[in-house]
Scaffold this motif. Structure first.
Motif, short mmCIF file in Angstrom:
data_model
loop_
_atom_site.label_atom_id
_atom_site.label_comp_id
_atom_site.label_asym_id
_atom_site.label_seq_id
_atom_site.Cartn_x
_atom_site.Cartn_y
_atom_site.Cartn_z
N LYS A 74 34.65 37.27 36.99
CA LYS A 74 35.56 37.96 38.00
C LYS A 74 36.93 38.28 37.52
CE LYS A 74 36.93 37.83 42.67
NZ LYS A 74 36.06 37.59 43.95
N PHE A 75 37.17 39.60 37.60
CA PHE A 75 38.58 40.09 37.25
C PHE A 75 39.28 40.14 38.41
CE2 PHE A 75 36.27 41.39 33.34
CZ PHE A 75 36.91 40.50 32.43
N TYR A 76 40.47 39.41 38.59
CA TYR A 76 40.89 39.89 40.03
C TYR A 76 41.82 41.07 40.26
CZ TYR A 76 39.36 35.22 41.56
OH TYR A 76 38.50 34.41 41.94
N LYS A 77 42.66 41.27 39.06
CA LYS A 77 43.63 42.45 39.20
C LYS A 77 42.59 43.85 39.42
CE LYS A 77 47.35 44.75 36.74
NZ LYS A 77 48.15 44.72 35.57
N ASN A 125 54.91 32.04 30.78
CA ASN A 125 54.73 31.23 31.89
C ASN A 125 52.88 31.60 32.28
OD1 ASN A 125 54.27 30.10 34.32
ND2 ASN A 125 56.53 30.19 34.98
N THR A 126 52.19 30.62 32.44
CA THR A 126 51.04 30.92 33.01
C THR A 126 50.85 30.89 34.53
OG1 THR A 126 50.24 28.68 32.85
CG2 THR A 126 50.23 30.11 30.91
N ALA A 127 51.81 30.85 35.31
CA ALA A 127 51.76 30.19 36.82
C ALA A 127 51.32 31.24 37.61
CB ALA A 127 53.11 29.58 37.10
N ARG A 128 51.39 32.45 37.23
CA ARG A 128 51.23 33.53 38.27
C ARG A 128 49.80 33.87 38.08
NH1 ARG A 128 50.08 38.47 36.23
NH2 ARG A 128 50.68 39.06 33.95
N GLN A 129 49.09 33.54 37.12
CA GLN A 129 47.61 33.82 36.70
C GLN A 129 46.82 32.95 37.52
OE1 GLN A 129 46.24 34.62 32.61
NE2 GLN A 129 48.39 35.24 32.15
N ASP A 151 27.66 29.22 36.52
CA ASP A 151 29.06 29.08 36.28
C ASP A 151 29.84 30.66 36.79
OD1 ASP A 151 28.92 26.45 35.73
OD2 ASP A 151 29.62 26.61 33.67
N THR A 152 30.82 30.62 37.01
CA THR A 152 31.70 31.55 37.24
C THR A 152 33.10 31.73 36.62
OG1 THR A 152 30.64 32.18 39.35
CG2 THR A 152 32.79 33.26 39.07
N VAL A 153 33.33 32.42 35.74
CA VAL A 153 34.81 32.55 35.06
C VAL A 153 35.56 33.38 35.72
CG1 VAL A 153 35.53 33.17 32.62
CG2 VAL A 153 33.54 31.98 32.59
N HIS A 154 36.69 33.11 35.98
CA HIS A 154 37.79 33.81 36.86
C HIS A 154 38.87 34.10 35.78
CE1 HIS A 154 36.20 32.85 40.82
NE2 HIS A 154 35.76 31.50 39.98
N VAL A 155 39.16 35.16 36.02
CA VAL A 155 40.45 35.74 34.98
C VAL A 155 41.34 36.71 35.72
CG1 VAL A 155 40.55 37.05 32.66
CG2 VAL A 155 38.66 35.78 33.10
N HIS A 156 42.57 36.56 35.35
CA HIS A 156 43.69 37.55 35.98
C HIS A 156 43.29 39.01 36.11
CE1 HIS A 156 47.43 38.72 38.05
NE2 HIS A 156 47.53 39.12 36.94
#
Length: 187
Positions: A87-90, A16-20, A55-60
């Motif tokens: 941007k890496f969120y974790k 599942n990809t939902a949490r990312q 642009d900004t790329v957002h990654v979990h």
């Protein structure tokens, strides 16, 4: 006009990809359902082609972008060279074209190395587990998707490998492998 772009990757189609990137406003999202062992991922390649300055790329997290340090560092550098922020969120890390932070680069390299090590260890444990299961007779491999008895029957009838492949909608190399397997059982 700059865009906020999400990149999501899971290793298998069932995951599942939902949490990312949940709750993050994004203009576009690219999702790959395949291994991150290398950069040969369809949606990653499409995203790379469409990125524009600003642009900004957002990654979990870092492991979603790459599972080896070389690819990770190359991707980050290619984003920066294109004028794209990442941007890496974790890990709470952001890389922008106009900043060079030695400590952040070190952390990226270390965390990338940890993810690469983690993947190597997982594969090693998997191989060890399979070897033990084989030794105990519990591992038979993936279920056969081709009817070997039907191939044997068609071969006995004198049908060519190519015709068998066409009739069963499989590749000629699969028929050849089955033929070899059948021959080895009868010798």
């Amino acid at each position: 006009m700059s865009q906020d772009i999400g990149y999501i990757r899971v290793s298998t189609v069932e995951q599942n990809t939902a949490r990312q990137l949940e709750g993050i406003a994004l203009d576009k999202v690219y999702t790959d359902k395949c291994s991150g062992k290398d950069r040969n991922r369809p949606q990653l390649q499409i995203m790379l082609e469409h990125l524009r300055t600003g642009d900004t790329v957002h990654v979990h997290d870092i492991s979603r972008m790459a599972r080896n340090v070389g690819d990770l560092l190359e991707l980050v550098e290619s984003f920066k060279a294109k004028g794209v922020a990442l941007k890496f969120y974790k890990e709470n890390m952001t890389f922008t074209p106009d900043t060079n932070d030695a400590m952040q680069d070190l952390m990226l390299t270390m965390l990338g190395g940890i993810y690469q090590f983690e993947r190597s260890m997982m594969l090693e444990r998997q191989r060890e587990g399979i070897a033990i299961a084989k030794k105990e007779g519990k591992y038979k491999g993936r279920p056969q998707s081709v009817d070997r008895s039907r191939i044997a029957e068609l071969l006995r009838d004198g049908m060519s490998i190519r015709k068998i492949a066409g009739q069963l909608k499989i590749s000629p190399s699969t028929v050849q492998a089955a033929k070899k397997e059948i021959a080895s059982r009868h010798s």
